[in-house]
Design a protein around this motif. Structure first.
Motif, mmCIF file in Angstrom:
data_model
loop_
_atom_site.group_PDB
_atom_site.id
_atom_site.type_symbol
_atom_site.label_atom_id
_atom_site.label_comp_id
_atom_site.label_asym_id
_atom_site.label_seq_id
_atom_site.Cartn_x
_atom_site.Cartn_y
_atom_site.Cartn_z
ATOM 1 N N GLN A 16 0.837 -1.201 0.000
ATOM 2 C CA GLN A 16 0.000 0.000 0.000
ATOM 3 C C GLN A 16 0.874 1.254 0.000
ATOM 4 O OE1 GLN A 16 -2.815 0.126 3.214
ATOM 5 N NE2 GLN A 16 -3.756 2.006 2.494
ATOM 6 N N PHE A 17 1.928 1.265 0.823
ATOM 7 C CA PHE A 17 2.853 2.407 0.807
ATOM 8 C C PHE A 17 3.421 2.610 -0.596
ATOM 9 C CE2 PHE A 17 4.243 1.536 5.486
ATOM 10 C CZ PHE A 17 3.060 2.083 5.949
ATOM 11 N N GLY A 25 10.884 8.974 -1.261
ATOM 12 C CA GLY A 25 10.843 8.227 -0.014
ATOM 13 C C GLY A 25 10.205 8.941 1.159
ATOM 14 N N TRP A 26 10.263 10.264 1.162
ATOM 15 C CA TRP A 26 9.722 10.980 2.320
ATOM 16 C C TRP A 26 8.215 10.813 2.454
ATOM 17 C CZ3 TRP A 26 12.872 11.912 5.973
ATOM 18 C CH2 TRP A 26 14.214 12.125 5.692
ATOM 19 N N SER A 27 7.521 10.585 1.348
ATOM 20 C CA SER A 27 6.076 10.359 1.468
ATOM 21 C C SER A 27 5.802 9.027 2.157
ATOM 22 C CB SER A 27 5.399 10.425 0.103
ATOM 23 O OG SER A 27 5.870 9.401 -0.744
ATOM 24 N N ILE A 28 6.687 8.043 1.981
ATOM 25 C CA ILE A 28 6.527 6.769 2.689
ATOM 26 C C ILE A 28 6.814 6.961 4.171
ATOM 27 C CG2 ILE A 28 7.518 4.461 2.983
ATOM 28 C CD1 ILE A 28 7.669 4.217 0.010
ATOM 29 N N LEU A 35 0.902 5.459 10.349
ATOM 30 C CA LEU A 35 0.460 4.103 10.690
ATOM 31 C C LEU A 35 1.145 3.561 11.934
ATOM 32 C CD1 LEU A 35 -1.244 1.600 9.980
ATOM 33 C CD2 LEU A 35 0.677 0.832 8.566
ATOM 34 N N TYR A 36 2.472 3.573 11.944
ATOM 35 C CA TYR A 36 3.194 2.877 13.008
ATOM 36 C C TYR A 36 3.393 3.705 14.274
ATOM 37 C CZ TYR A 36 4.179 -0.369 9.241
ATOM 38 O OH TYR A 36 4.051 -1.249 8.205
ATOM 39 N N VAL A 37 3.499 5.029 14.150
ATOM 40 C CA VAL A 37 3.720 5.870 15.325
ATOM 41 C C VAL A 37 2.401 6.346 15.909
ATOM 42 C CG1 VAL A 37 4.768 8.012 16.175
ATOM 43 C CG2 VAL A 37 5.996 6.597 14.524
ATOM 44 N N LEU A 89 7.187 -3.406 -5.696
ATOM 45 C CA LEU A 89 6.267 -3.973 -6.692
ATOM 46 C C LEU A 89 5.321 -2.952 -7.332
ATOM 47 C CD1 LEU A 89 5.225 -7.532 -5.473
ATOM 48 C CD2 LEU A 89 6.373 -6.902 -7.584
ATOM 49 N N PRO A 90 4.574 -2.147 -6.557
ATOM 50 C CA PRO A 90 3.645 -1.214 -7.218
ATOM 51 C C PRO A 90 4.321 -0.243 -8.189
ATOM 52 C CG PRO A 90 3.103 -1.409 -4.901
ATOM 53 C CD PRO A 90 4.404 -2.123 -5.096
#
Length: 192
Positions: A16-17, A25-28, A35-37, A89-90
């Motif tokens: 999804q990311f 990369g900064w958007s990820i 999500l995680y924090v 993959l995406p």
């Protein structure tokens, strides 16, 4: 939760990311922060900042390194590999599709307008990630001064990044040593 289930879950999240990696990369990092924090609370802002710092320091693509480091932290070697593959993959699928139809996309006004809109949306996402990471990153107030000094030295005086890292390490050690000797353990300057 066993490693296989964690790996499957991580694959879905990083896939999804990877679908929304516009702007690099900064958007990820912003998505991981959310999500995680903030949502799952599986890591802290400081831990995400540490993972990002190490990922940027290693050779290769920063976000690939970050995905590997987070995946390894969450589910070992298998988790790291799964996160990198899922994240790659995406864009690979999308780029393969776009490459195949490049001439049609290149001249289509709607596609070009959509890309302009995507670029405009990326800036606030990156700024949001940076602000959220800095907000919870430092234990002591002088660290904010150190960050601002590094920013000014880099932006206006073209100081080498390696020199800034060394200065940051030395400054961080000095600041932490001084603050801990004073018995101050939080960034507000209050004794705990």
């Amino acid at each position: 939760m066993n490693t296989f289930k964690k790996a499957v879950r991580l694959f879905g999240q990083f896939f999804q990311f990877g679908c929304f990696t516009f702007g690099g990369g900064w958007s990820i990092i912003a998505q991981m922060q959310h999500l995680y924090v903030e949502k799952e609370k599986t890591i802290t802002s400081q831990e995400l900042l540490d993972i990002t710092s190490v990922g940027r320091s290693l050779p290769g693509i920063m976000i690939g390194n970050v995905a590997m480091l987070y995946g390894y932290r969450a589910a070992g070697i298998v988790g790291g590999i799964v996160c990198v593959v899922a994240m790659v993959l995406p864009p690979m699928i999308i780029l393969s599709f776009i490459t195949y139809f490049y001439t049609i996309f290149k001249e289509h006004i709607w596609v070009m307008n959509a890309m302009t809109g995507v670029r405009a949306a990326i800036v606030p996402i990156i700024i949001s990630a940076a602000v959220n990471m800095v907000r919870g990153a430092f234990r002591f107030r002088p660290c904010y001064f150190l960050m601002a000094a590094a920013f000014v030295l880099y932006l206006f005086f073209n100081v080498n990044c390696a020199a800034l890292v060394v200065m940051g390490v030395v400054g961080g050690i000095v600041i932490c040593e001084i603050q801990e000797r004073r018995g101050l353990n939080d960034h507000d300057g209050n004794a705990s």
